[in-house]
Design an enzyme around this catalytic site. Structure first.
Site, PDB file in Angstrom:
ATOM      1  N   ASP A 134       0.899  -1.415  -0.147  1.00 38.29           N
ATOM      2  CA  ASP A 134      -0.178  -0.075   0.067  1.00 38.29           C
ATOM      3  C   ASP A 134       0.740   1.262  -0.060  1.00 38.29           C
ATOM      4  OD1 ASP A 134      -2.019   1.969   0.143  1.00 38.29           O
ATOM      5  OD2 ASP A 134      -2.787   0.941   2.066  1.00 38.29           O
ATOM      6  N   ASP A 135       0.816   1.801  -1.027  1.00 41.50           N
ATOM      7  CA  ASP A 135       1.634   3.281  -1.214  1.00 41.50           C
ATOM      8  C   ASP A 135       3.244   2.969  -1.372  1.00 41.50           C
ATOM      9  OD1 ASP A 135      -0.869   4.182  -0.694  1.00 41.50           O
ATOM     10  OD2 ASP A 135      -0.288   5.413   1.021  1.00 41.50           O
ATOM     11  N   CYS A 185      -6.244   4.423  -3.066  1.00 43.67           N
ATOM     12  CA  CYS A 185      -6.300   2.860  -2.586  1.00 43.67           C
ATOM     13  C   CYS A 185      -7.569   2.311  -3.239  1.00 43.67           C
ATOM     14  CB  CYS A 185      -6.558   2.903  -0.999  1.00 43.67           C
ATOM     15  SG  CYS A 185      -4.746   3.184  -0.180  1.00 43.67           S
ATOM     16  N   ARG A 196      -7.901  -1.068  -5.685  1.00 44.71           N
ATOM     17  CA  ARG A 196      -8.339  -2.536  -5.421  1.00 44.71           C
ATOM     18  C   ARG A 196      -9.618  -2.964  -6.021  1.00 44.71           C
ATOM     19  NH1 ARG A 196      -5.511  -2.603  -0.243  1.00 44.71           N
ATOM     20  NH2 ARG A 196      -4.220  -0.925  -0.522  1.00 44.71           N
ATOM     21  N   LYS A 213      -5.542  -5.626   4.223  1.00 44.47           N
ATOM     22  CA  LYS A 213      -6.573  -4.470   4.068  1.00 44.47           C
ATOM     23  C   LYS A 213      -7.573  -4.578   2.996  1.00 44.47           C
ATOM     24  CE  LYS A 213      -6.148   0.336   2.572  1.00 44.47           C
ATOM     25  NZ  LYS A 213      -5.356   1.637   2.446  1.00 44.47           N
ATOM     26  N   HIS A 219     -10.798  -2.115   2.225  1.00 41.06           N
ATOM     27  CA  HIS A 219     -11.146  -1.040   1.777  1.00 41.06           C
ATOM     28  C   HIS A 219     -11.800  -1.205   0.424  1.00 41.06           C
ATOM     29  CE1 HIS A 219      -9.226   3.294   1.691  1.00 41.06           C
ATOM     30  NE2 HIS A 219     -10.401   3.177   2.205  1.00 41.06           N
ATOM     31  N   SER A 259      -8.505   2.155   5.544  1.00 41.45           N
ATOM     32  CA  SER A 259      -6.876   2.249   5.869  1.00 41.45           C
ATOM     33  C   SER A 259      -6.713   2.480   7.114  1.00 41.45           C
ATOM     34  CB  SER A 259      -6.627   3.734   5.082  1.00 41.45           C
ATOM     35  OG  SER A 259      -6.909   3.600   3.727  1.00 41.45           O
ATOM     36  N   HIS A 267       1.418   2.390   3.906  1.00 45.92           N
ATOM     37  CA  HIS A 267       0.594   3.493   4.279  1.00 45.92           C
ATOM     38  C   HIS A 267       0.962   4.281   5.543  1.00 45.92           C
ATOM     39  CE1 HIS A 267      -3.282   5.511   4.538  1.00 45.92           C
ATOM     40  NE2 HIS A 267      -3.605   5.210   3.262  1.00 45.92           N
ATOM     41  N   ASP A 325      -0.487  -0.411  -4.964  1.00 50.26           N
ATOM     42  CA  ASP A 325      -1.785   0.066  -5.255  1.00 50.26           C
ATOM     43  C   ASP A 325      -1.585   1.567  -5.880  1.00 50.26           C
ATOM     44  OD1 ASP A 325      -1.424   1.394  -2.782  1.00 50.26           O
ATOM     45  OD2 ASP A 325      -3.227   1.368  -2.381  1.00 50.26           O
ATOM     46  N   ASN A 326      -0.661   2.143  -5.397  1.00 57.90           N
ATOM     47  CA  ASN A 326      -0.427   3.496  -5.899  1.00 57.90           C
ATOM     48  C   ASN A 326       1.048   3.847  -5.611  1.00 57.90           C
ATOM     49  OD1 ASN A 326      -2.767   3.918  -3.349  1.00 57.90           O
ATOM     50  ND2 ASN A 326      -0.537   4.996  -3.329  1.00 57.90           N
ATOM     51  N   LYS A 369       1.538   9.497  -5.063  1.00 52.01           N
ATOM     52  CA  LYS A 369       0.048   9.211  -4.855  1.00 52.01           C
ATOM     53  C   LYS A 369      -0.699  10.331  -4.853  1.00 52.01           C
ATOM     54  CE  LYS A 369      -2.584   7.425  -1.213  1.00 52.01           C
ATOM     55  NZ  LYS A 369      -2.681   7.033   0.479  1.00 52.01           N
TER      56      LYS A 369
HETATM   57 MG    MG Z   1      -2.748   3.087  -1.229  1.00 53.06          MG
END
Ligand code: MG
Length: 473
Positions: A32-33, A72, A76, A125, A127, A150, A219, A271-272, A301
């Site tokens: 994540d991130d 996010c 997903r 996660k 989300h 998150s 994240h 994811d980003n 991001k």
């Molecule tokens: Mg993310």
């Protein structure tokens, strides 16, 4: 046939039979991130990722791989459906008080593979919806263990200012619908996800499985377990990523132990792009060492520059020849069609997929696939399109309807809009100018026209063929 050849043929048949009968397993490790420049094999000189670097040597590494959104929830939705966020009904980030999420009528990877005999797990996660009908175990997963959203969110009105003291939060750790801890001790998350993943692999060693492991980190707010916090000389961000590397190693070792390495495709991606915010200890993104690097890319991001959406991606196992790198443009949208092809499952006819099968590419032909446009959406707004080496930012002369709570972005102490009003389109040659620093639209009017038409046609068709937002009661 000579006896020795007959024997050889029989042995080959014996060896081939279980492989032919057994469908490949799939493991998705989804950071994540995590930024494009945050792994050793992608050029990081501060974060140590020996297991992911080795995974790249044992498999295929993408240089031009994209998330489907710069944040996010929409990303997903796309990794699980093979559809762009707008098409899948999740254009924006979801907040805990919202009554929306991934619409039940969307078909997830888990729902696609389950009828073919797959065990399916979502650990990490989610989300994609906090209301009960929208949770992972109602979207095709046999079970869920992890966070509903998150790790910087709480059940509070979306417009309430962020609380400075996250210790006050009630962020729940869920085992299916049961809250097992609230607030969760975030230091333990990567380790606990990894333990549950290992249990799942052991339990399902004799049948095909899909393990979807969307990590909570890096994240913010950042945490690492005792074994990792403070161990890297480069701060908490590096600690957290190094723990993800450890986790990947544990999972790869377990697959080896179980004799499943050859039969299991493991995908690691993000994811980003990275948050990449000043670590001032006060700002929303300054908590607990926010960081990350997009390497040579512009942006981060929350925007549609390369740094917001181009991410690391490593594929290994299930017939992928080792040691290759590909410049082929691909994305998380491609996972569902790829896994479907490898598992011999047909996605339902009439359902538009935005991704395509990467199977020929994964089988060894790194230039196998023809060029295909990639579309950069920010929320519901199409902002850019890439075809081959060219990326066009579309002319945008008015702000769209406010699509989400994500509106402002903190950078260098100033609020800047995510949205870019562009009175003129901008064209970048990503091969010659990976940093998107030199607009060449004036030199290539024919490309601007062509790519504008490609984008407009695509976006109009997308609007006619999208799942509407779904709201629970
Ligand atoms: Mg993310």
């Amino acid at each position: 046939m000579a006896p020795v050849l007959r024997l050889l043929a029989a042995l080959l048949l014996l060896a081939a039979a279980p492989l032919a009968a057994q469908k490949p397993n799939f493991v998705i490790l989804f950071a994540d991130d995590l930024g494009y420049g945050d792994l050793g094999v992608y050029g990081s000189s501060t974060i140590r990722t020996p297991r992911l670097d080795r995974m790249a040597r044992e498999g295929l590494r993408f240089t031009d791989f994209y998330a489907a959104a710069p944040f996010c929830s929409p990303s997903r939705a796309s990794i699980l459906t093979g559809r762009l966020p707008v098409r899948a009904g999740v254009p924006n980030v979801l907040f805990p008080t919202e009554r929306t999420g991934l619409p039940p009528e969307e078909l997830t990877l888990a729902e696609l593979l389950k009828p073919a005999g797959y065990a399916t797990a979502a650990i990490g996660k989610w989300h994609l919806g906090w209301p009960e009908p929208l949770r992972a175990q109602r979207q095709g997963f046999d079970f869920f263990f992890g966070l509903p959203y998150s790790n910087d969110m709480d059940e509070k009105p979306a417009d309430e200012p962020f609380r400075a003291q996250h210790a006050l939060w009630r962020l729940p750790l869920l085992d299916n619908d049961a809250v097992v801890e609230a607030p969760v001790r975030q230091q333990t998350l990567t380790r606990r996800y990894t333990e549950r993943a290992v249990e799942f692999l052991r339990r399902n060693r004799d049948r095909p499985f899909l393990l979807y492991l969307p990590h909570t980190f890096p994240h913010t707010p950042l945490y690492a377990s005792e074994d990792f916090e403070g161990r890297s000389p480069h701060g908490l961000y590096a600690d957290a990523v190094e723990e993800l590397d450890w986790s990947t190693g544990v999972i790869l070792d377990e697959l080896e132990e179980l004799g499943l390495t050859e039969r299991t495709m493991v995908v690691f991606t993000s994811d980003n792009g990275p948050t990449r915010a000043p670590n001032d200890g006060k700002g929303r993104f300054g908590w607990r060492g926010a960081g990350g690097s997009a390497g040579p890319l512009r942006g981060r991001k929350g925007n549609t520059f390369e740094g917001g959406m181009r991410v690391p991606a490593i594929f290994r196992g299930a017939g992928i020849p080792p040691g290759r790198t590909t410049p082929q443009v691909a994305s998380i949208l491609d996972l569902l069609p790829t896994f479907a092809a490898l598992a011999g499952v047909e996605p339902p006819a009439g359902r538009t997929l935005d991704g395509r099968s990467l199977a020929p590419l994964l089988a060894g032909d790194v230039e196998a696939l023809p060029e295909k446009p990639f579309f950069y959406y920010f929320g519901a707004q199409l902002q850019a399109v890439r075809l081959g080496r060219w990326k066009l930012f579309l002319q945008i002369d008015q702000y769209p309807e406010r699509p989400s709570s994500i509106w402002y972005d903190l950078q260098d102490g100033l609020f800047e809009r995510h949205y870019r009003l562009l009175p003129q389109p901008e064209l970048y040659d990503l091969e010659a100018d990976i940093a998107e620093s030199h607009d060449v639209a004036g030199e290539h009017p024919e490309l601007v026209e062509l790519l504008t038409r490609v984008a407009d046609t695509h976006d109009a068709a997308l609007r006619r063929d999208s799942t509407p937002l779904y709201f629970t009661q």
